[in-house]
Design a protein around this motif. Structure first.
Motif, PDB file in Angstrom:
ATOM      1  N   PRO A 118     -13.862 121.098 -48.450  1.00 24.09           N
ATOM      2  CA  PRO A 118     -13.339 122.155 -49.322  1.00 24.09           C
ATOM      3  C   PRO A 118     -14.475 122.910 -50.010  1.00 24.09           C
ATOM      4  O   PRO A 118     -15.508 122.328 -50.347  1.00 24.09           O
ATOM      5  CB  PRO A 118     -12.479 121.389 -50.331  1.00 24.09           C
ATOM      6  N   GLU A 119     -14.287 124.180 -50.231  1.00 23.49           N
ATOM      7  CA  GLU A 119     -15.314 125.002 -50.866  1.00 23.49           C
ATOM      8  C   GLU A 119     -15.639 124.448 -52.268  1.00 23.49           C
ATOM      9  O   GLU A 119     -14.749 124.119 -53.047  1.00 23.49           O
ATOM     10  CB  GLU A 119     -14.833 126.448 -50.992  1.00 23.49           C
ATOM     11  N   GLY A 120     -16.930 124.337 -52.544  1.00 23.25           N
ATOM     12  CA  GLY A 120     -17.358 123.847 -53.846  1.00 23.25           C
ATOM     13  C   GLY A 120     -17.321 122.341 -54.000  1.00 23.25           C
ATOM     14  O   GLY A 120     -17.572 121.821 -55.086  1.00 23.25           O
TER      15      GLY A 120
ATOM     16  N   GLY B 255     -23.236 124.793 -50.100  1.00 22.85           N
ATOM     17  CA  GLY B 255     -23.593 124.961 -48.703  1.00 22.85           C
ATOM     18  C   GLY B 255     -24.941 124.418 -48.287  1.00 22.85           C
ATOM     19  O   GLY B 255     -25.305 124.521 -47.111  1.00 22.85           O
TER      20      GLY B 255
ATOM     21  N   GLN C 106     -17.452 120.285 -42.855  1.00 24.57           N
ATOM     22  CA  GLN C 106     -16.121 120.861 -42.976  1.00 24.57           C
ATOM     23  C   GLN C 106     -15.444 120.240 -44.195  1.00 24.57           C
ATOM     24  O   GLN C 106     -14.671 119.291 -44.114  1.00 24.57           O
ATOM     25  CB  GLN C 106     -15.321 120.587 -41.702  1.00 24.57           C
TER      26      GLN C 106
END
Length: 443
Positions: A292-294, A350, A290
């Motif tokens: 932050p994206e990237g 991911g 969980q």
């Protein structure tokens, strides 16, 4: 306390230094004046073994009348520099001194400590803000494998430092370390000249390590090389050449290792061989984070039996606190995996993974042996340490080393200190360091 045997101590302690072999030869031949000179020459580099041996000579009355005050001061210095037996012997000697003599020993210790130019411990200082940011490469040219190396089945690496301009072009390159020496440097530099980085507002200095191998590095080949050249044995005896060579071979082992490793200074020192698990194919466990994206980063984590993080140490520094706060108490996996220490890799796309973390003694690390070689006076090792450790950078700046002058001058110019940086580059050029000319032309 009976007479102290220097030779026996040499074999019982791993932290011997480069010139100790020369000094001990002189000592064995009862040339105590030369032995003392050699030991004293290592004090500015923070050699705890040299300080210990000088203490022993003063205590034994070798080349001088027995001097317990002098012995106490040198034992105290050796203890502060990290010698494992010095503190106990200092306490035994100082117990024989009266109050006046104890004060004299402390005065002598103050004088001796002032001679040490490279402190053993890194003094934490505020980190200066860097005016440039690392930029990712957008074009990479793979180095050509030298024919001679391919014919010999040779493998190795080249560690380089380089300057990138605003357009993203590589303008100056310097080899920090390589293995084997002279085998892959030319191919590595030629390839790097063709790399292109993202354009930016300023220049930046980067570091990279290029590995050369026609296939997986075979552990047997590394062990055979170490045994053939007796790297462990001669490094422990204080040979700077073998200490630096062992540092390079352990670097190759580290980058070839499948397992995640961490140096644990509490583990007992060991003189090889590297354990079998070091090169075994590590099991990689996919996890769901969980974050932050990237987000790209990593951390060493301790998991409980439920796969929940109970302890975390993260990197890189700008994201350390953020990643640690996000990970603590987070359940990384519901799979049935043993509780323990793991290394976590978050790649930003991911494919986040855990790898079991193994602890190794300090003597299995490349930095340990480079530090030993550096404190023994080996210039190449000192330059390697200077590229990553401000203590050695400052020492070599004081010694007017052209390589360190040049790259430190480049950093100053990038940070806006044009005049001071150009002065350092000019000094390096005057000393014949060709890369300094490239740096000055680019800056």
């Amino acid at each position: 306390m009976s007479k102290l045997p220097l030779l026996a101590l040499l074999f019982s302690v791993f932290t011997t230094q480069a010139d100790l072999l020369t000094a001990l030869q002189a000592y064995d031949q009862k040339d105590f004046a030369k032995a003392s000179t050699e030991f004293n020459a290592l004090l500015p580099l923070g050699s705890e073994q040299a300080a210990f041996n000088l203490a022993a000579m003063a205590y034994n009355g070798e080349g001088q009348p027995q001097d317990l005050v002098r012995a106490a001061s040198y034992f105290a210095l050796a203890a502060e520099l990290g010698h494992p037996k010095a503190k106990e012997l200092y306490q035994q000697v100082v117990a024989k001194l009266d109050v006046t003599q104890q004060a004299q020993a402390q005065q002598q210790l103050t004088t001796l400590k002032a001679q040490v130019k490279v402190p053993v411990k890194l003094i934490e200082q505020p980190v200066a803000k860097d005016n440039t940011e690392w930029r990712m490469p957008v074009k990479r040219r793979e180095p050509e494998y030298p024919k001679e190396a391919a014919q010999q089945g040779a493998f190795g690496y080249v560690a380089m430092r380089f300057l990138v301009n605003e357009a993203g072009n590589v303008e100056a390159i310097d080899t920090l370390d390589s293995y084997p020496k002279g085998m892959f440097e030319r191919a590595a530099k030629k390839a790097m000249k063709g790399w292109l980085y993202q354009p930016g507002k300023g220049k930046f200095i980067g570091h990279i390590l290029l590995e050369f191998s026609l296939g997986p590095v075979q552990p047997k080949s590394l062990h055979r090389y170490m045994n053939q050249h007796k790297l462990w044995e001669y490094a422990a005896l204080g040979s700077p050449t073998h200490q630096a060579a062992l540092g390079s071979v352990l670097t190759l082992a580290r980058i070839s290792a499948s397992s995640a490793i961490i140096v644990d200074k509490t583990l007992a020192p060991s003189l090889g061989p590297l354990p079998d698990w070091y090169f075994d194919r590590a099991k990689r466990i996919s996890v769901s984070l969980q974050l932050p994206e990237g987000f790209i980063g990593g951390a060493d984590v301790v998991l409980d039996t439920d796969g929940k993080v109970t302890k975390v140490s993260a990197w890189p520094e700008p994201k350390k606190a953020q990643l640690e706060s996000l990970l603590i108490q987070q359940q990384l996996t519901k799979r049935d995996i043993p509780a323990g220490e793991y290394r976590l890799y978050a790649d930003g796309i991911g494919r986040d993974e855990l790898v079991e973390l193994h602890r190794i003694p300090e003597t299995f690390s490349d930095t340990y042996w480079w530090e030993q070689a550096a404190r023994g006076g080996q210039l190449e090792a000192q330059r390697i340490m200077a590229s990553r450790d401000p203590r050695w950078e400052q020492y070599l700046l004081q010694q007017q080393d052209p390589v360190v002058l040049a790259w430190n001058g480049a950093k100053l110019i990038i940070d806006g200190q044009q005049k001071a940086g150009e002065q350092m580059l000019d000094q390096a050029i005057a000393k014949g360091y060709e890369t300094a000319k490239e740096l000055k032309a680019a800056l």
